[in-house]
Design a protein around this motif. Structure first.
Motif, short mmCIF file in Angstrom:
data_model
loop_
_atom_site.label_atom_id
_atom_site.label_comp_id
_atom_site.label_asym_id
_atom_site.label_seq_id
_atom_site.Cartn_x
_atom_site.Cartn_y
_atom_site.Cartn_z
N ALA B 211 4.74 90.35 51.42
CA ALA B 211 3.85 89.87 52.48
C ALA B 211 2.45 90.44 52.26
O ALA B 211 1.99 91.29 53.02
N PRO B 212 1.78 89.97 51.21
CA PRO B 212 0.54 90.63 50.77
C PRO B 212 -0.55 90.72 51.84
O PRO B 212 -1.31 91.68 51.86
N ASN B 213 -0.61 89.73 52.72
CA ASN B 213 -1.74 89.74 53.66
C ASN B 213 -1.36 90.21 55.05
O ASN B 213 -2.21 90.25 55.94
N SER B 214 -0.10 90.57 55.24
CA SER B 214 0.35 90.87 56.60
C SER B 214 0.57 92.34 56.85
O SER B 214 0.81 92.75 57.98
N VAL B 215 0.53 93.17 55.81
CA VAL B 215 0.72 94.61 56.00
C VAL B 215 -0.65 95.22 56.30
O VAL B 215 -1.57 95.11 55.50
N HIS B 216 -0.78 95.83 57.45
CA HIS B 216 -2.08 96.36 57.88
C HIS B 216 -2.21 97.85 57.69
O HIS B 216 -3.30 98.37 57.49
N CYS B 217 -1.09 98.55 57.82
CA CYS B 217 -1.16 100.02 57.80
C CYS B 217 0.13 100.59 57.26
O CYS B 217 1.23 100.10 57.59
N LEU B 218 0.01 101.61 56.43
CA LEU B 218 1.16 102.35 55.91
C LEU B 218 0.89 103.83 56.14
O LEU B 218 -0.22 104.31 55.94
N ARG B 219 1.92 104.56 56.53
CA ARG B 219 1.73 106.02 56.67
C ARG B 219 3.06 106.71 56.43
O ARG B 219 4.09 106.29 56.98
N ASP B 220 3.04 107.79 55.66
CA ASP B 220 4.28 108.55 55.49
C ASP B 220 4.28 109.68 56.51
O ASP B 220 3.38 110.50 56.55
N PRO B 221 5.29 109.69 57.37
CA PRO B 221 5.33 110.68 58.46
C PRO B 221 5.84 112.03 57.97
O PRO B 221 7.01 112.35 58.13
N THR B 222 4.94 112.82 57.39
CA THR B 222 5.32 114.13 56.86
C THR B 222 5.21 115.18 57.98
O THR B 222 5.84 115.02 59.02
N ARG B 223 4.43 116.26 57.77
CA ARG B 223 4.28 117.28 58.81
C ARG B 223 3.96 116.65 60.15
O ARG B 223 3.06 115.82 60.24
N GLY B 224 4.64 117.07 61.21
CA GLY B 224 4.39 116.49 62.52
C GLY B 224 5.29 115.30 62.80
O GLY B 224 5.42 114.88 63.95
N GLY B 225 5.91 114.76 61.76
CA GLY B 225 6.94 113.74 61.92
C GLY B 225 6.43 112.37 62.37
O GLY B 225 5.22 112.11 62.41
N VAL B 226 7.39 111.51 62.70
CA VAL B 226 7.09 110.13 63.10
C VAL B 226 6.21 110.11 64.34
O VAL B 226 5.26 109.33 64.44
N ALA B 227 6.47 110.98 65.29
CA ALA B 227 5.71 110.97 66.54
C ALA B 227 4.23 111.24 66.28
O ALA B 227 3.36 110.56 66.84
N THR B 228 3.94 112.22 65.45
CA THR B 228 2.54 112.57 65.18
C THR B 228 1.86 111.48 64.36
O THR B 228 0.71 111.10 64.66
N ALA B 229 2.54 110.94 63.36
CA ALA B 229 1.96 109.86 62.55
C ALA B 229 1.64 108.65 63.41
O ALA B 229 0.56 108.04 63.28
N LEU B 230 2.55 108.29 64.32
CA LEU B 230 2.29 107.15 65.20
C LEU B 230 1.05 107.40 66.06
O LEU B 230 0.23 106.50 66.27
N ASN B 231 0.93 108.62 66.57
CA ASN B 231 -0.25 108.95 67.38
C ASN B 231 -1.54 108.82 66.57
O ASN B 231 -2.53 108.28 67.05
N GLU B 232 -1.52 109.32 65.33
CA GLU B 232 -2.73 109.25 64.50
C GLU B 232 -3.14 107.81 64.24
O GLU B 232 -4.31 107.45 64.34
N ILE B 233 -2.15 106.98 63.93
CA ILE B 233 -2.44 105.57 63.66
C ILE B 233 -2.98 104.89 64.92
O ILE B 233 -3.98 104.18 64.88
N ALA B 234 -2.29 105.12 66.06
CA ALA B 234 -2.71 104.45 67.31
C ALA B 234 -4.12 104.89 67.70
O ALA B 234 -4.94 104.07 68.12
N ILE B 235 -4.41 106.18 67.52
CA ILE B 235 -5.75 106.69 67.86
C ILE B 235 -6.78 106.09 66.89
O ILE B 235 -7.82 105.57 67.31
N ASN B 236 -6.50 106.16 65.59
CA ASN B 236 -7.45 105.63 64.61
C ASN B 236 -7.73 104.14 64.83
O ASN B 236 -8.85 103.67 64.62
#
Lengths: 337, 337
Positions: B211-236
């Motif tokens: 789906a070359p045109n439909s993926v908007h954001c990728l993030r690997d949830p390392t330190r801080g886990g899924v919860a922190t990565a989701l917050n960073e993306i939502a804030i950004n």
């Protein structure tokens, strides 16, 4: 950041990490790439030939006459790129902090790295910060990695020194190593020894312009000093380097410190020096170009290259003898850079 | 290397350093660039848009179920490049070694880094080795920096999640953090918890093809886990992410460990997981593509994106309530990666 010290929270990846990075690091090193705080920086690169390097800095003390671990980490990586004739462009900055590091030490170090990057005309595009418990590291370690662009037609390598080349250096030898050691030992001199830590990209660009086709090899004699760097080049290129003790530039303070400490400054680290191997016929031009640059006032021709003889490096001593100058054996000084 | 341990000499920049690097490192990671042992590697880059990243690894213990600090350092940097849609190409590897590190530990770690690089189809082109006295570091710290090529037309960023996107993850959550912690605490389970450490570049390439045109954001949830990565993306991105507890994939062992240790696996580090934000209409295709990949068998749609509401991230709990899912506050676990 409720108190003035680094805490384990600052390495969590959560709120405290974000606050530290935003307040202390991004603000000071700010640019369009770093500001995004993504997993990687994405940049357009004009040119398709790049240089890529990395170095970790563990110098002790972290503040020393002439610099600190922050400026040193920027200069060192700028210089490693310059030694391939590349124009340094982008750096990364990765910190390992010991719990309890005073926040104002971190601030000074980041400020110093930012100033050094500004002067060297590079930007820090990505970073990382880890915090380890007290006693698991010593204050602060910094890794810088860097990318530079190699201009078309430029090719310098430690594998390319040639018989007939002359060897130049841009100034006094041994200052960084001796400054660190004098600092650790609490020695003082009438003229204090200062590290020569400096970015060499502008000097290198000047001398490559002065003689674009005649510079064959560049090397910054860091750990292991001039003697070790000469050996590496001579071995890589399959030649012999012959240097003249009388031509080696040292400050009086470095000479005194060397005598007091029983250490040979030819094995002491430099952080703002470059050894240049270039065709003999262009050497005068290169020397003039170096002497015209702020970082090359004390430049000297220190030796020449012959076909490989009995050893990689010989030194002609002041009293007229010639002896083998070996690579450093043993650890002269841990945590010098 | 007269005995089986790292000595200060190995960091001198002289003969012992050269022997260590030649015997232990270059041999194992060998390629045309690294072999030259220059100050920088010089390479041709096909393409003018690059991603550049760095990470330092201080994980404790250095060997853990599912990996070690060597493979982790390669996977982490490969993954940071992949998160921008880049194809990882070149890595650097910089070691800070504590005096006394057993030589066979170093060998295992370099072997593991070399294997990880081979599987991820990247090469280590430059490196650095420092040795610090006993007690100035803890065993081994590794920095890896990396360069990847961003293919034309690819643009993914944590600033680009959009209302209407769905959120996917490629498998079970919290494995790396819980594996490290279980290892440190000496906990054992009927199915041992293994780190999920893995290179995500092949998976990312698969889903970007699907789906070359439909993926908007990728993030690997390392330190801080899924919860922190989701917050960073939502804030950004200025949006709100709503995830469903019922949809989150965990192994039974991670659930047990979480309960025993009182830790929420949504805050535990992952080292082989990617959060994908993509248009809802292409989500089924992306999920199918992920499930068809070795690293995506347990992939799930875990939530969706709305316009920004009262908080960046909400979780709909199993019993039907909805609560704010904040970023990690405080240090859950030092030296997790």
């Amino acid at each position: 950041m409720t108190n003035g010290y680094i805490e384990l929270d600052h390495g969590s990846g959560g709120i405290a990490s974000n606050e530290l990075i935003s307040s202390m690091i991004i603000g000071r090193l700010d640019n369009e790439f770093l500001r995004l705080m993504e997993d990687s920086a994405v940049m357009d690169l004009p040119g398709t030939r790049i240089a890529f390097t990395t170095d970790s800095y563990v110098v002790d003390p972290i503040f020393f006459p002439g610099g600190d671990i922050g400026s040193l980490a920027v200069h060192g990586t700028v210089n490693d790129l310059s030694m391939r004739g590349a124009i340094p462009r982008y750096l990364t900055l990765s910190l390992i902090l010991e719990e309890g590091l005073p926040m104002d030490h971190l601030k000074r170090i980041i400020d110093s790295a930012a100033d050094a990057a500004g002067h060297a005309e590079v930007i820090v595009v990505a970073g990382d910060t880890k915090v380890v418990p007290r006693g698991h590291a010593d204050k602060i370690f910094i890794n810088t990695s860097g990318i530079g662009i190699v201009p078309p037609g430029i090719s310098v390598s430690t594998h390319d020194a040639r018989p007939g080349d002359v060897i130049l250096v841009n100034g006094n030898i041994g200052d960084h190593g001796m400054a660190i050691l004098a600092c650790r030992e609490g020695l003082s001199f009438t003229s204090p020894i200062k590290s020569d830590s400096a970015p060499l990209n502008s000097l290198v660009s000047t001398l490559l312009k002065a003689a674009p086709n005649s510079v064959h090899c560049l090397r910054d004699p860091t750990r292991g000093g001039v003697a070790t760097a000469l050996n590496e080049i001579a071995i890589n290129s399959g030649v012999t380097a012959l240097i003249e003790e009388d031509c080696l530039p040292f400050t009086a303070s470095v000479k005194s410190a060397s005598e007091m400490l029983g250490l040979d400054p030819l094995y002491a680290a430099n952080e703002g020096k470059v050894l240049v191997f270039a065709s003999a016929d262009e050497a005068p031009q290169i020397l003039t170009a170096m002497k015209g640059h702020r970082l090359g006032k004390a430049a000297q021709i220190i030796g020449r290259v012959t076909a490989r003889s009995a050893a990689p490096v010989f030194i002609k001593t002041r009293v007229g003898g010639t002896r083998i100058l070996p690579m450093l054996t043993g650890e002269q000084l841990p945590r010098i850079c």
